[in-house]
Design a protein around this motif. Structure first.
Motif, short mmCIF file in Angstrom:
data_model
loop_
_atom_site.label_atom_id
_atom_site.label_comp_id
_atom_site.label_asym_id
_atom_site.label_seq_id
_atom_site.Cartn_x
_atom_site.Cartn_y
_atom_site.Cartn_z
N UNK A 95 0.87 -1.29 0.04
CA UNK A 95 0.16 -0.06 0.13
C UNK A 95 0.75 1.24 -0.20
N UNK A 96 2.19 1.28 -0.23
CA UNK A 96 3.26 2.23 -0.37
C UNK A 96 2.27 3.55 -1.12
N UNK A 97 2.53 4.85 -0.60
CA UNK A 97 2.17 6.03 -1.20
C UNK A 97 3.26 6.66 -1.86
N UNK A 98 4.40 6.30 -1.36
CA UNK A 98 5.80 7.16 -1.55
C UNK A 98 6.63 5.97 -1.70
N UNK A 99 7.67 6.20 -2.71
CA UNK A 99 8.91 5.37 -2.45
C UNK A 99 10.08 6.30 -2.73
N UNK A 100 10.78 6.24 -1.53
CA UNK A 100 12.03 7.06 -1.65
C UNK A 100 13.28 6.20 -2.26
N UNK A 101 13.92 6.79 -3.33
CA UNK A 101 14.96 6.24 -3.97
C UNK A 101 16.22 7.03 -4.55
N UNK A 102 17.11 6.64 -4.95
CA UNK A 102 18.13 7.55 -5.34
C UNK A 102 18.42 7.36 -6.91
N UNK A 129 9.99 4.59 -12.59
CA UNK A 129 9.11 5.90 -11.96
C UNK A 129 7.65 5.44 -12.69
N UNK A 130 7.89 4.88 -13.99
CA UNK A 130 6.57 4.62 -14.48
C UNK A 130 5.77 3.40 -13.88
N UNK A 131 6.63 2.62 -13.44
CA UNK A 131 6.09 1.35 -12.66
C UNK A 131 5.73 1.71 -11.43
N UNK A 132 6.24 2.88 -10.69
CA UNK A 132 5.74 3.43 -9.32
C UNK A 132 4.14 4.16 -9.71
N UNK A 133 4.14 4.89 -10.53
CA UNK A 133 3.12 5.68 -11.02
C UNK A 133 1.88 4.77 -11.47
N UNK A 134 2.28 3.67 -12.00
CA UNK A 134 1.27 2.75 -12.39
C UNK A 134 0.34 2.26 -10.96
N UNK A 135 1.14 2.34 -10.18
CA UNK A 135 0.42 1.87 -8.60
C UNK A 135 0.08 3.10 -7.94
N UNK A 136 0.09 4.27 -8.39
CA UNK A 136 -0.19 5.44 -7.50
C UNK A 136 1.05 5.60 -6.66
N UNK A 137 2.23 5.46 -6.74
CA UNK A 137 3.16 5.40 -5.87
C UNK A 137 3.86 6.70 -6.22
N UNK A 138 4.16 7.75 -5.26
CA UNK A 138 4.91 8.75 -5.39
C UNK A 138 6.36 8.77 -5.31
#
Ligand code: BG6
Length: 491
Positions: A95-102, A129-138
């Protein structure tokens, strides 16, 4: 009974850094970074952090001669480079809303000073990023997390050289332009203050390359360049992405006086200032007077270029992010007192606190204290971008991992975080637990020091299938996010 939960829109998630999670150190046109040359030492002595992190020119020479990954674990990391789809899917399941990465600088500009960026590297982060956004992860992106290209060390002496400011500007312009529609939250330098504690990974500085020079002067000069680069990155980011939010990132080392003796209280105050001076600079846009006093007293002269003061003043950060793992005690004299390890420091052991297997003292109330201190000081929104428990996990014969100790750690820290928000009025944008999937540790370069909700089958030498296994804490965190913290208060 009053229902307690986190504010609407609170950004729950997890965090990693390219140098510790990605692997694929030579794939897709990537150049070699400082971290790819950082060797691990399995004779870990947690009270002697320096031993594991002092890097010499000879060490780099050795590292560059070999493609070995077993002694250089950051070369394989958790192999996120080849598993990112599977990993982000698991983050989404929690259920992540955000993923911090570098972003690894050396994937975009393999040598740091290249004329053109590496398209394959740019494409990789587009895919992530596309993969994150696909799931609504910022995505929340750190521009530099211990990843300067090694070429910048060998041919420029790392961040000591003013030229790195220009290279960094170019890198930031490239990534902000490319990802302007995908990334809103940015951090400039991870733990800019860590230059003092591990100058090699943070600043690309190797002491033997500066014979006869005052080492503290070298470190602060390099840090000055990072402050300028950070302010310019904030400027560039806002110009290209007007709605972007840019934060600084501080190692929150929280010190308590060992006793109420005024000498100990004074020492604690001094130690706290020694950690705040960096975020003070990035938030207030100028060196604090007490840091200038330290420069003067230690004979440090920072070489500035005309306009540097204006740059620092004109582009302060929008929010304050920080890592918090532990607290420590401090005293005017340490004689006869037990010493404990910590996040790249050693300090006096607090008799009231338990410690992790690596000696870091577990202190949930310290998180609340830290949040209040930072918010009162800066009056800017906070973002907790690192927190968690490094522990040894065992896979049971039925394939499960029962990491109740990690759940207990998070449970107490989350409650404390909510206390700071609800009772102390602290504004906190979100929380990303460190190493949400197991990664290679920074201080000891061990895979066996695990932080994740997701286990990665890989040992300290890089042996294993790299299979991902959700731990017990995975399901627990999923519930925390789903209920926005409400489940923390159910019996
Ligand atoms: C933080 C760093 O200070 O601590 C991370 O930003 C690091 O890169 C984390 O991994 C935990 O430290 P360690 O040594 O346990 O990995």
């Amino acid at each position: 009974m009053t229902i307690r939960r986190f504010p609407e829109g609170f950004l729950w998630g997890g965090a990693t850094a390219a140098n510790q999670v990605e692997g694929g150190w030579k794939d897709g046109g990537k150049g070699i970074s400082v971290s790819d040359c950082a060797r691990h030492h399995l004779d870990v002595d947690v009270t002697n952090y320096k031993k594991h992190n002092t890097v010499t020119s000879k060490d780099i020479e050795e590292a560059l001669k070999t493609d070995d990954e077993s002694l250089y674990p950051k070369r394989h990391g958790s192999d996120f480079y080849h598993h990112y789809k599977e990993d982000i899917k698991l983050f989404a399941e929690m259920g992540f809303k955000v993923y911090r990465m570098s972003i690894a600088w050396s994937r975009i500009f393999p040598n740091g000073d290249d004329i053109e960026p590496n398209e394959e590297g740019l494409q990789f982060y587009d895919n992530v990023f596309d993969e994150c956004l696909k799931y609504g992860i910022e995505p929340l992106v750190t521009m530099s997390h211990y990843e300067p290209p090694i070429n910048l060390v060998l041919n420029y002496n790392g961040w000591y050289s003013r030229e790195l400011v220009g290279f960094f500007e170019k890198y930031v312009t490239t990534i902000c332009t490319r990802y302007k529609d995908k990334v809103k939250y940015w951090l400039t330098f991870n733990e800019i203050d860590s230059m003092i504690r591990h100058p090699y990974t943070t600043g690309g500085l190797i002491e033997d390359r500066f014979p006869g020079m005052n080492w503290e002067q070298v470190i602060f000069q390099a840090m000055h360049h990072q402050f300028i680069a950070s302010a310019l990155a904030t400027k560039i980011c806002h110009e290209i992405i007007p709605e972007a939010k840019v934060g600084c990132m501080l190692t929150k080392l929280t010190y308590y006086p060992y006793t109420c003796k005024p000498e100990d209280v004074l020492k604690a105050q001094q130690d706290m200032r020694a950690t705040y001076c960096y975020s003070d600079t990035q938030v207030f846009g100028e060196y604090p007077s007490y840091l200038l006093a330290r420069f003067k007293n230690n004979g440090i002269i920072i070489k500035k270029e005309p306009g540097d003061d204006e740059i620092m003043r004109n582009y302060p950060v929008d929010f304050v992010s920080f890592s918090y793992y532990m607290s420590s005690c401090t005293a005017a004299s340490t004689e006869g007192l037990d010493i404990s390890a910590g996040n790249t420091i050693t300090a006096i052991k607090n008799p009231y606190l338990p410690s992790s297997a690596w000696g870091w003292q577990i202190d949930p109330i310290g998180l609340r204290i830290s949040m209040v201190d930072l918010y009162d000081r800066y009056r800017k929104p906070l973002f907790i971008v690192e927190n968690g428990l490094g522990a040894r996990d065992e896979v049971n014969t039925d394939g499960t991992i029962d990491d109740q100790y990690r759940i207990d750690y998070f449970n107490s820290h989350f409650k404390s975080m909510l206390d700071a928000i609800e009772y102390d009025g602290v504004e906190c944008l979100g929380y990303t637990s460190w190493g949400c999937i197991d990664i290679v540790s920074e201080s000891t370069k061990q895979m066996s020091k695990r932080y994740g909700f997701i286990y990665v089958d890989c040992d300290d030498y890089g042996n294993g299938t790299f299979k991902r296994i959700p731990k017990k804490s995975f399901y627990w965190y999923k519930n925390v996010i789903k209920s926005n913290g409400e489940c923390l208060f159910e019996n």
